[in-house]
Design a protein around this motif. Sequence first.
Motif, PDB file in Angstrom:
ATOM      1  N   GLN A 103       0.884  -1.164   0.000  1.00 17.44           N
ATOM      2  CA  GLN A 103       0.000   0.000   0.000  1.00 17.44           C
ATOM      3  C   GLN A 103       0.924   1.216   0.000  1.00 17.44           C
ATOM      4  N   VAL A 104       0.907   1.985  -1.057  1.00 23.73           N
ATOM      5  CA  VAL A 104       1.839   3.092  -1.238  1.00 23.73           C
ATOM      6  C   VAL A 104       1.146   4.428  -1.000  1.00 23.73           C
ATOM      7  N   ASP A 105       1.778   5.224  -0.158  1.00 26.46           N
ATOM      8  CA  ASP A 105       1.374   6.611   0.062  1.00 26.46           C
ATOM      9  C   ASP A 105       2.493   7.488  -0.470  1.00 26.46           C
ATOM     10  N   ILE A 106       2.129   8.527  -1.207  1.00 25.56           N
ATOM     11  CA  ILE A 106       3.124   9.403  -1.829  1.00 25.56           C
ATOM     12  C   ILE A 106       2.937  10.813  -1.285  1.00 25.56           C
ATOM     13  N   LEU A 107       4.003  11.372  -0.721  1.00 26.01           N
ATOM     14  CA  LEU A 107       4.004  12.738  -0.213  1.00 26.01           C
ATOM     15  C   LEU A 107       4.877  13.572  -1.143  1.00 26.01           C
ATOM     16  N   LEU A 108       4.267  14.548  -1.809  1.00 25.72           N
ATOM     17  CA  LEU A 108       4.960  15.396  -2.775  1.00 25.72           C
ATOM     18  C   LEU A 108       5.247  16.756  -2.148  1.00 25.72           C
ATOM     19  N   LEU A 130       3.758  17.787  -9.628  1.00 27.08           N
ATOM     20  CA  LEU A 130       3.214  16.575 -10.250  1.00 27.08           C
ATOM     21  C   LEU A 130       1.745  16.381  -9.896  1.00 27.08           C
ATOM     22  N   ALA A 131       1.317  16.969  -8.790  1.00 28.71           N
ATOM     23  CA  ALA A 131      -0.056  16.799  -8.321  1.00 28.71           C
ATOM     24  C   ALA A 131      -1.038  17.747  -8.994  1.00 28.71           C
ATOM     25  N   LEU A 132      -0.532  18.674  -9.773  1.00 25.06           N
ATOM     26  CA  LEU A 132      -1.398  19.677 -10.396  1.00 25.06           C
ATOM     27  C   LEU A 132      -2.170  19.079 -11.574  1.00 25.06           C
ATOM     28  N   GLU A 140      -2.776  20.341 -14.366  1.00 25.51           N
ATOM     29  CA  GLU A 140      -2.125  20.590 -15.656  1.00 25.51           C
ATOM     30  C   GLU A 140      -0.696  20.062 -15.713  1.00 25.51           C
ATOM     31  N   ALA A 141      -0.334  19.159 -14.806  1.00 33.70           N
ATOM     32  CA  ALA A 141       1.034  18.637 -14.781  1.00 33.70           C
ATOM     33  C   ALA A 141       1.384  18.012 -16.123  1.00 33.70           C
ATOM     34  N   GLY A 142       2.510  18.404 -16.627  1.00 40.16           N
ATOM     35  CA  GLY A 142       3.018  17.855 -17.882  1.00 40.16           C
ATOM     36  C   GLY A 142       4.374  17.247 -17.607  1.00 40.16           C
ATOM     37  N   GLY A 143       5.370  17.791 -18.247  1.00 45.51           N
ATOM     38  CA  GLY A 143       6.729  17.346 -17.978  1.00 45.51           C
ATOM     39  C   GLY A 143       7.363  16.639 -19.144  1.00 45.51           C
ATOM     40  N   GLU A 144       8.623  16.339 -18.941  1.00 47.78           N
ATOM     41  CA  GLU A 144       9.437  15.678 -19.951  1.00 47.78           C
ATOM     42  C   GLU A 144       9.235  14.170 -19.878  1.00 47.78           C
ATOM     43  N   ALA A 145       8.994  13.558 -21.035  1.00 44.50           N
ATOM     44  CA  ALA A 145       8.841  12.104 -21.097  1.00 44.50           C
ATOM     45  C   ALA A 145      10.215  11.451 -20.960  1.00 44.50           C
ATOM     46  N   LEU A 146      10.253  10.394 -20.183  1.00 43.55           N
ATOM     47  CA  LEU A 146      11.501   9.677 -19.930  1.00 43.55           C
ATOM     48  C   LEU A 146      11.535   8.360 -20.700  1.00 43.55           C
ATOM     49  N   LYS A 147      12.692   8.023 -21.182  1.00 45.81           N
ATOM     50  CA  LYS A 147      12.917   6.743 -21.859  1.00 45.81           C
ATOM     51  C   LYS A 147      13.106   5.685 -20.786  1.00 45.81           C
ATOM     52  N   PRO A 148      12.841   4.452 -21.014  1.00 49.47           N
ATOM     53  CA  PRO A 148      12.543   3.864 -22.307  1.00 49.47           C
ATOM     54  C   PRO A 148      11.051   3.821 -22.631  1.00 49.47           C
ATOM     55  N   ASN A 202       8.784   6.382 -22.493  1.00 50.71           N
ATOM     56  CA  ASN A 202       8.224   7.658 -22.938  1.00 50.71           C
ATOM     57  C   ASN A 202       7.011   8.099 -22.121  1.00 50.71           C
ATOM     58  N   VAL A 203       7.178   8.076 -20.796  1.00 48.97           N
ATOM     59  CA  VAL A 203       6.147   8.563 -19.879  1.00 48.97           C
ATOM     60  C   VAL A 203       6.750   9.615 -18.964  1.00 48.97           C
ATOM     61  N   THR A 204       5.908  10.523 -18.536  1.00 46.53           N
ATOM     62  CA  THR A 204       6.357  11.572 -17.626  1.00 46.53           C
ATOM     63  C   THR A 204       6.173  11.105 -16.180  1.00 46.53           C
ATOM     64  N   PRO A 205       6.872  11.728 -15.237  1.00 47.90           N
ATOM     65  CA  PRO A 205       6.621  11.406 -13.837  1.00 47.90           C
ATOM     66  C   PRO A 205       5.156  11.630 -13.442  1.00 47.90           C
ATOM     67  N   ALA A 206       4.519  12.648 -13.997  1.00 43.16           N
ATOM     68  CA  ALA A 206       3.102  12.901 -13.691  1.00 43.16           C
ATOM     69  C   ALA A 206       2.233  11.748 -14.174  1.00 43.16           C
ATOM     70  N   GLN A 207       2.543  11.186 -15.335  1.00 46.76           N
ATOM     71  CA  GLN A 207       1.784  10.041 -15.836  1.00 46.76           C
ATOM     72  C   GLN A 207       2.013   8.808 -14.961  1.00 46.76           C
ATOM     73  N   LEU A 208       3.232   8.648 -14.472  1.00 50.48           N
ATOM     74  CA  LEU A 208       3.525   7.537 -13.570  1.00 50.48           C
ATOM     75  C   LEU A 208       2.788   7.703 -12.235  1.00 50.48           C
ATOM     76  N   LEU A 209       2.679   8.944 -11.761  1.00 52.80           N
ATOM     77  CA  LEU A 209       1.887   9.217 -10.562  1.00 52.80           C
ATOM     78  C   LEU A 209       0.430   8.836 -10.812  1.00 52.80           C
ATOM     79  N   ASP A 210      -0.095   9.245 -11.949  1.00 51.74           N
ATOM     80  CA  ASP A 210      -1.486   8.911 -12.292  1.00 51.74           C
ATOM     81  C   ASP A 210      -1.696   7.397 -12.308  1.00 51.74           C
ATOM     82  N   ALA A 211      -0.731   6.657 -12.837  1.00 55.68           N
ATOM     83  CA  ALA A 211      -0.847   5.198 -12.885  1.00 55.68           C
ATOM     84  C   ALA A 211      -0.888   4.621 -11.475  1.00 55.68           C
ATOM     85  N   ALA A 212      -0.051   5.144 -10.591  1.00 53.81           N
ATOM     86  CA  ALA A 212      -0.039   4.669  -9.201  1.00 53.81           C
ATOM     87  C   ALA A 212      -1.375   4.967  -8.520  1.00 53.81           C
ATOM     88  N   LEU A 213      -1.929   6.148  -8.772  1.00 51.81           N
ATOM     89  CA  LEU A 213      -3.212   6.515  -8.180  1.00 51.81           C
ATOM     90  C   LEU A 213      -4.323   5.586  -8.662  1.00 51.81           C
TER      91      LEU A 213
END
Length: 138
Positions: free
Chosen positions: A52-57, A64-66, A68-76, A78-89
Motif C-alpha cells: 500500500q503506497v502513500d506518496i508525499l509530494l 506533479l499533483a497539479l 495541468e502537470a506535464g513534464g518531460e517524457a523519460l525513456k525507455p 516515454n512517460v512523464t513522472p506525472a503520468q507515472l503518478l497517475d498510474a499509481a493513483l
Amino acid sequence: MKKTLVALALAAVTGVASAEPQAVTVVLSSGSTMTQGMAMVLANQMQEQGAQVDILLCDRAGDLALREAGGEALKPNNVTPAQLLDAALKKGARASVCALYLPNTGRTPASLKDGITAARPDAMGAALLEGQRKVIAF
C-alpha cells in the motif's frame, strides 16, 4: 482436501492469511525529472508487489499533483513522472502534497488532481512513525 486444510491451518498460525499489505511512504521533493520518474517507477513496482503506497509530494515535486502537470517524457517508456503518478493513483496509491506546498505556491486545493489533497502534519507524522511502515525519500 487434507492438503488445503493443512495449508489454511499453517497460514492461520503464521499469520500469512491475514497479513496486512506492507505500508510504504514515498516522500518526493526533488525537482529532477529523472529522480521524480525513478521514485514513481518504484512506487508502481512496490504496488505491483502488494504494498500500500502513500506518496508525499513536496517542494518542486508537488507540481506533479497539479491538474495541468506535464513534464518531460523519460525513456525507455516515454512517460512523464506525472503520468507515472497517475498510474499509481489508479492502482490505489494515495497521494498528497506537503502542508507547505499550497500556501507557498499560491495554488489552491482546486489546482490538485482528483484524489490528491494537502497532507495534515499530525496525520502524516503519525503515519511515518508506524512501526511496520517503510519510508523512502527522493
